[in-house]
Design a protein around this motif. Structure first.
Motif, mmCIF file in Angstrom:
data_model
loop_
_atom_site.group_PDB
_atom_site.id
_atom_site.type_symbol
_atom_site.label_atom_id
_atom_site.label_comp_id
_atom_site.label_asym_id
_atom_site.label_seq_id
_atom_site.Cartn_x
_atom_site.Cartn_y
_atom_site.Cartn_z
ATOM 1 N N THR A 1 -22.671 -4.105 -4.231
ATOM 2 C CA THR A 1 -22.442 -5.376 -3.550
ATOM 3 C C THR A 1 -21.380 -5.226 -2.461
ATOM 4 O O THR A 1 -21.449 -5.890 -1.423
ATOM 5 N N ALA A 2 -20.407 -4.350 -2.699
ATOM 6 C CA ALA A 2 -19.379 -4.102 -1.683
ATOM 7 C C ALA A 2 -19.995 -3.475 -0.441
ATOM 8 O O ALA A 2 -19.689 -3.872 0.693
ATOM 9 N N PRO B 1 -11.981 -9.773 3.999
ATOM 10 C CA PRO B 1 -11.667 -8.527 3.288
ATOM 11 C C PRO B 1 -12.504 -7.349 3.782
ATOM 12 O O PRO B 1 -12.001 -6.217 3.885
ATOM 13 N N GLU B 2 -13.775 -7.617 4.077
ATOM 14 C CA GLU B 2 -14.641 -6.542 4.558
ATOM 15 C C GLU B 2 -14.199 -6.056 5.941
ATOM 16 O O GLU B 2 -14.168 -4.852 6.208
ATOM 17 N N HIS B 3 -13.834 -6.988 6.816
ATOM 18 C CA HIS B 3 -13.344 -6.596 8.144
ATOM 19 C C HIS B 3 -12.068 -5.768 8.011
ATOM 20 O O HIS B 3 -11.889 -4.772 8.708
ATOM 21 N N LYS C 1 -10.773 -5.772 -6.276
ATOM 22 C CA LYS C 1 -11.521 -6.790 -7.022
ATOM 23 C C LYS C 1 -12.129 -7.872 -6.142
ATOM 24 O O LYS C 1 -12.336 -9.005 -6.588
ATOM 25 N N VAL C 2 -12.410 -7.511 -4.888
ATOM 26 C CA VAL C 2 -13.156 -8.427 -4.023
ATOM 27 C C VAL C 2 -14.606 -8.446 -4.472
ATOM 28 O O VAL C 2 -15.270 -9.489 -4.462
ATOM 29 N N HIS C 3 -15.100 -7.266 -4.873
ATOM 30 C CA HIS C 3 -16.450 -7.137 -5.415
ATOM 31 C C HIS C 3 -16.371 -6.350 -6.724
ATOM 32 O O HIS C 3 -15.540 -5.453 -6.864
ATOM 33 N N LYS C 4 -17.253 -6.690 -7.650
ATOM 34 C CA LYS C 4 -17.232 -6.020 -8.944
ATOM 35 C C LYS C 4 -17.930 -4.675 -8.924
ATOM 36 O O LYS C 4 -17.613 -3.799 -9.728
#
Length: 247
Positions: free
Chosen positions: A156-157, A48-50, A149-152
């Motif tokens: 952290t994202a 998801p980050e990539h 909603k991968v990170h809250k």
């Protein structure tokens, strides 16, 4: 035009956008580029980050151009109208993605989820641009991960994006690890499904059901993208109002 303009005088947001729609400029942005697929497959933990990082780099300029072209063609359309236009267009694209890849059966499951996540990223960036937020700013990648909603939390994202960027640079210099393909594909499907707002197990199972796969895939893609669009409009609309009040 200002936001105070009476609603009765505003054009219908469902009006067609210009014939030369930058969002339809070519197939190059319709799905994740090959290099991104390879990066996500080789580093599925941070898929998801990539995707978010690549989306901002590749799709940010497109989103900016689309909003500018839409405003030029429809000068009476306010930012809410432009945002709703983007929402409508990309929910329709997500629905089509489910129908097309649903017909391919199980082998197309991971591809479909990746295309859906990419389509959703395009939508988020278009809506951000509609509300006056820079779609090419690194913060949009953070927004993407929180909205999906991968990170809250944004903190952290940002940390995860920094790790992914570092792994991308390291991979370019030293190559990747040798994760077994089957294991990598499974992890990738789960991570992308979470990003796209779809439960991976149910999504894959739906694709195995003869006949029902197309209908279920279409509904799942449309529902997940509509929910994301509503969260995105709320976030950027609220930020736009807050920014105007603080001037």
């Amino acid at each position: 035009m200002t936001d105070a303009e009476p609603a009765a005088t505003r054009p219908d947001p469902s009006l067609a956008v210009p014939d030369a729609d930058p969002a339809d400029a070519g197939e190059a942005t319709a799905a994740p580029p090959v290099g991104l697929w390879e990066r996500m497959r080789e580093d599925p933990q941070y898929a998801p980050e990539h995707l978010a990082l690549e989306a901002v780099r590749r799709l940010g300029p497109e989103a900016r151009a689309w909003v500018e072209a839409t405003r030029t063609a429809h000068p009476g359309l306010d930012r809410d109208g432009v945002a709703q236009l983007a929402k409508k267009r990309f929910v329709a694209r997500a629905r089509l993605s489910g129908a097309v890849s649903g017909a391919a059966g199980l082998p197309g499951a991971v591809l479909d989820i990746g295309v859906l996540a990419w389509t959703q990223a395009r939508m988020v960036l278009h809506i951000a641009a509609a509300y006056g937020h820079d779609p090419e700013h690194p913060d949009r990648a953070t927004d993407l991960l929180v909205l999906q909603k991968v990170h809250k939390a944004a903190e952290t994202a940002r940390l995860a994006l920094g790790v992914a960027a570092g792994r991308e640079r390291a991979g370019a210099l030293f190559g990747r690890g040798n994760t077994p393909l089957r294991q990598a594909v499974l992890r990738l499907s789960v991570r992308l499904a979470k990003m796209a707002g779809i439960r991976a197990a149910k999504r894959v199972f739906a694709k195995v059901i003869p006949g029902a796969a197309i209908i279920l895939g279409t509904w799942a893609n449309s529902s997940a993208t509509t929910d994301l669009a509503e969260r995105t409009v709320e976030l950027y609309g609220r930020r736009a109002v807050s920014g105007a009040l603080n001037r």
